[in-house]
Write a protein that holds these residues in place. Sequence first.
Motif, PDB file in Angstrom:
ATOM      1  N   GLY A 111       0.795  -1.222   0.000  1.00  0.00           N
ATOM      2  CA  GLY A 111       0.000   0.000   0.000  1.00  0.00           C
ATOM      3  C   GLY A 111       0.828   1.272   0.000  1.00  0.00           C
ATOM      4  N   ALA A 112       2.148   1.122   0.103  1.00  0.00           N
ATOM      5  CA  ALA A 112       3.003   2.314   0.151  1.00  0.00           C
ATOM      6  C   ALA A 112       3.063   3.017  -1.206  1.00  0.00           C
ATOM      7  CB  ALA A 112       4.412   1.936   0.602  1.00  0.00           C
ATOM      8  N   GLY A 113       2.783   2.247  -2.258  1.00  0.00           N
ATOM      9  CA  GLY A 113       2.791   2.858  -3.584  1.00  0.00           C
ATOM     10  C   GLY A 113       3.840   2.286  -4.526  1.00  0.00           C
ATOM     11  N   LYS A 114       4.328   1.077  -4.251  1.00  0.00           N
ATOM     12  CA  LYS A 114       5.382   0.481  -5.076  1.00  0.00           C
ATOM     13  C   LYS A 114       4.958   0.331  -6.535  1.00  0.00           C
ATOM     14  CE  LYS A 114       5.743  -3.198  -2.672  1.00  0.00           C
ATOM     15  NZ  LYS A 114       4.875  -2.665  -1.613  1.00  0.00           N
ATOM     16  N   THR A 115       3.827  -0.350  -6.743  1.00  0.00           N
ATOM     17  CA  THR A 115       3.420  -0.664  -8.118  1.00  0.00           C
ATOM     18  C   THR A 115       3.174   0.614  -8.919  1.00  0.00           C
ATOM     19  OG1 THR A 115       2.417  -2.660  -7.222  1.00  0.00           O
ATOM     20  CG2 THR A 115       1.828  -2.083  -9.468  1.00  0.00           C
ATOM     21  N   THR A 116       2.466   1.543  -8.316  1.00  0.00           N
ATOM     22  CA  THR A 116       2.214   2.825  -8.986  1.00  0.00           C
ATOM     23  C   THR A 116       3.531   3.522  -9.303  1.00  0.00           C
ATOM     24  OG1 THR A 116       0.290   2.996  -7.535  1.00  0.00           O
ATOM     25  CG2 THR A 116       0.878   4.956  -8.782  1.00  0.00           C
ATOM     26  N   ARG A 143       0.123 -11.061  -4.245  1.00  0.00           N
ATOM     27  CA  ARG A 143      -1.088 -10.274  -4.412  1.00  0.00           C
ATOM     28  C   ARG A 143      -1.420 -10.298  -5.903  1.00  0.00           C
ATOM     29  NH1 ARG A 143      -2.454  -4.554  -4.688  1.00  0.00           N
ATOM     30  NH2 ARG A 143      -0.278  -4.031  -5.079  1.00  0.00           N
ATOM     31  N   GLN A 149      -2.545  -4.946 -12.006  1.00  0.00           N
ATOM     32  CA  GLN A 149      -2.311  -3.503 -11.844  1.00  0.00           C
ATOM     33  C   GLN A 149      -1.086  -3.067 -12.662  1.00  0.00           C
ATOM     34  OE1 GLN A 149      -1.787  -2.577  -7.699  1.00  0.00           O
ATOM     35  NE2 GLN A 149      -1.374  -0.418  -8.081  1.00  0.00           N
ATOM     36  N   THR A 250       5.877   8.775  -1.044  1.00  0.00           N
ATOM     37  CA  THR A 250       4.638   8.870  -1.819  1.00  0.00           C
ATOM     38  C   THR A 250       3.564   9.642  -1.050  1.00  0.00           C
ATOM     39  OG1 THR A 250       3.763   6.828  -0.882  1.00  0.00           O
ATOM     40  CG2 THR A 250       5.095   6.608  -2.872  1.00  0.00           C
ATOM     41  N   ASP A 253       0.974  14.591  -1.857  1.00  0.00           N
ATOM     42  CA  ASP A 253      -0.130  15.458  -2.256  1.00  0.00           C
ATOM     43  C   ASP A 253      -1.222  15.454  -1.193  1.00  0.00           C
ATOM     44  OD1 ASP A 253      -0.139  12.687  -3.206  1.00  0.00           O
ATOM     45  OD2 ASP A 253      -2.150  13.108  -3.967  1.00  0.00           O
ATOM     46  N   GLY A 276       6.070  11.281  -4.568  1.00  0.00           N
ATOM     47  CA  GLY A 276       4.839  11.007  -5.295  1.00  0.00           C
ATOM     48  C   GLY A 276       3.847  12.105  -4.962  1.00  0.00           C
ATOM     49  N   GLN A 277       3.257  12.675  -6.027  1.00  0.00           N
ATOM     50  CA  GLN A 277       2.382  13.839  -5.822  1.00  0.00           C
ATOM     51  C   GLN A 277       0.980  13.583  -6.357  1.00  0.00           C
ATOM     52  OE1 GLN A 277       3.363  16.614  -4.272  1.00  0.00           O
ATOM     53  NE2 GLN A 277       5.575  16.366  -4.176  1.00  0.00           N
ATOM     54  N   GLY A 278       0.582  12.302  -6.425  1.00  0.00           N
ATOM     55  CA  GLY A 278      -0.761  12.007  -6.918  1.00  0.00           C
ATOM     56  C   GLY A 278      -0.805  10.596  -7.455  1.00  0.00           C
ATOM     57  N   GLU A 279      -2.010  10.167  -7.870  1.00  0.00           N
ATOM     58  CA  GLU A 279      -2.164   8.787  -8.329  1.00  0.00           C
ATOM     59  C   GLU A 279      -1.775   8.608  -9.791  1.00  0.00           C
ATOM     60  OE1 GLU A 279      -5.263   6.334  -6.471  1.00  0.00           O
ATOM     61  OE2 GLU A 279      -6.294   8.244  -6.133  1.00  0.00           O
TER      62      GLU A 279
HETATM   63  P1  GDP Z   1       1.828  -1.107  -3.352  1.00  0.00           P
HETATM   64  O1  GDP Z   1       0.986  -2.056  -2.565  1.00  0.00           O
HETATM   65  O2  GDP Z   1       3.011  -0.623  -2.561  1.00  0.00           O
HETATM   66  O3  GDP Z   1       2.217  -1.608  -4.705  1.00  0.00           O
HETATM   67  O4  GDP Z   1       0.946   0.228  -3.560  1.00  0.00           O
HETATM   68  P2  GDP Z   1       0.110   0.717  -4.836  1.00  0.00           P
HETATM   69  O5  GDP Z   1       1.023   1.187  -5.906  1.00  0.00           O
HETATM   70  O6  GDP Z   1      -0.920  -0.274  -5.177  1.00  0.00           O
HETATM   71  O7  GDP Z   1      -0.560   2.043  -4.226  1.00  0.00           O
HETATM   72  C1  GDP Z   1      -1.533   1.991  -3.189  1.00  0.00           C
HETATM   73  C2  GDP Z   1      -2.505   3.138  -3.382  1.00  0.00           C
HETATM   74  O8  GDP Z   1      -1.834   4.382  -3.193  1.00  0.00           O
HETATM   75  C3  GDP Z   1      -3.111   3.189  -4.768  1.00  0.00           C
HETATM   76  O9  GDP Z   1      -4.473   3.530  -4.642  1.00  0.00           O
HETATM   77  C4  GDP Z   1      -2.338   4.309  -5.461  1.00  0.00           C
HETATM   78  O10 GDP Z   1      -3.082   4.946  -6.462  1.00  0.00           O
HETATM   79  C5  GDP Z   1      -2.061   5.230  -4.304  1.00  0.00           C
HETATM   80  N1  GDP Z   1      -0.867   6.068  -4.499  1.00  0.00           N
HETATM   81  C6  GDP Z   1       0.400   5.674  -4.794  1.00  0.00           C
HETATM   82  N2  GDP Z   1       1.229   6.750  -4.853  1.00  0.00           N
HETATM   83  C7  GDP Z   1       0.465   7.837  -4.590  1.00  0.00           C
HETATM   84  C8  GDP Z   1       0.753   9.252  -4.480  1.00  0.00           C
HETATM   85  O11 GDP Z   1       1.871   9.750  -4.629  1.00  0.00           O
HETATM   86  N3  GDP Z   1      -0.318  10.058  -4.166  1.00  0.00           N
HETATM   87  C9  GDP Z   1      -1.583   9.561  -3.977  1.00  0.00           C
HETATM   88  N4  GDP Z   1      -2.538  10.417  -3.666  1.00  0.00           N
HETATM   89  N5  GDP Z   1      -1.849   8.244  -4.054  1.00  0.00           N
HETATM   90  C10 GDP Z   1      -0.861   7.401  -4.366  1.00  0.00           C
END
Ligand code: GDP
Length: 298
Positions: A111-116, A143, A149, A250, A253, A276-279
């Motif tokens: 949930g930290a934002g790795k994949t994004t 997962r 994703q 991340t 924003d 990270g500044q958004g989705e």
């Molecule tokens: P992972 O489990 O580490 O791979 O995390 P994900 O990439 O799935 O990101 C988890 C959630 O955080 C998703 O809903 C993303 O869209 C959101 N997210 C990731 N980076 C950012 C960011 O910089 N800003 C915002 N607002 N959301 C983010």
Amino acid sequence: MAFEGLSERLQNAISSVGTGGQITEADLKQMMREIRLALLEADVNFQVVKTFVRRVNERALGSDVLESLTPAQQVLKIVDEELTELMGGEREEVILATSGPTVMMMAGLQGAGKTTTVGKLANYLTEETKIRKPLLVAADVYRPAAIDQLQTIARQLDVDVFSKGTEANPVDIASEALAYAKDNGHDLVLIDTAGRLHVDETLMNELRNIKAAVQPQEILLTVDAMTGQDAVNVAQAFNEALDITGVIITKLDGDTRGGAALSIREITQKPIKFTGQGEKLDALEPFYPERMSSRILG
Ligand code: GDP
């Protein structure tokens, strides 16, 4: 907005002493107390706050702040420079391989934002560096949605994904992906790895093994800015296990108080490379300590 409370409190602390000309040592002490509280309230790590306040105080006493007719401006300059230093001083660029594909592996909690961030990096690096042909590697096999994703992200960016489904071993996936990249002219291998809800030894071992297998130029830890001081503990644990090369903060924003952004560099001694500044996939910004400090001080 990020840093809102911190900005306001720091600005107030600094300006409260300075408008009426010269200040006393007691005024300075009071201001340092306010700065300390502002940082603690922003969830900055306690040790970091202590060191920071000591540095600012020493510099203020050692300079001519007490004799100055514009003490607030002088303190503002010191705080600005020390905040910049706290976040690393100079910008640190990503490391690209001098020959063969650059390998970057992500690490971080679920949930930290790795994949994004894998998608954001592919986008940023093809636009801003010599990178032309990234390969996104689906090594988060626990997962299943993570693979979908990553494929969705790759389609949006029109780049390739290397996946072996959820049955294969992540270390094998990473090794095979690197061989595939070499055979197919990819100049960047971005490995999405699994996360857990908490730091966990099995996960760390897997990441260590991936690191050993592909010897990445970058091991980038993504931490969620919204998790405050927890992010600092997480960064410390990942750094001890993996000797990370950089951090991506991340969700800056969001309305984070700022603790993670201000503490992580000092605690891990590793640079913050991006935020990270958004989705969206273009919402990644290179991290400049000086600009971040200016943003905080308004
Ligand atoms: P992972 O489990 O580490 O791979 O995390 P994900 O990439 O799935 O990101 C988890 C959630 O955080 C998703 O809903 C993303 O869209 C959101 N997210 C990731 N980076 C950012 C960011 O910089 N800003 C915002 N607002 N959301 C983010």
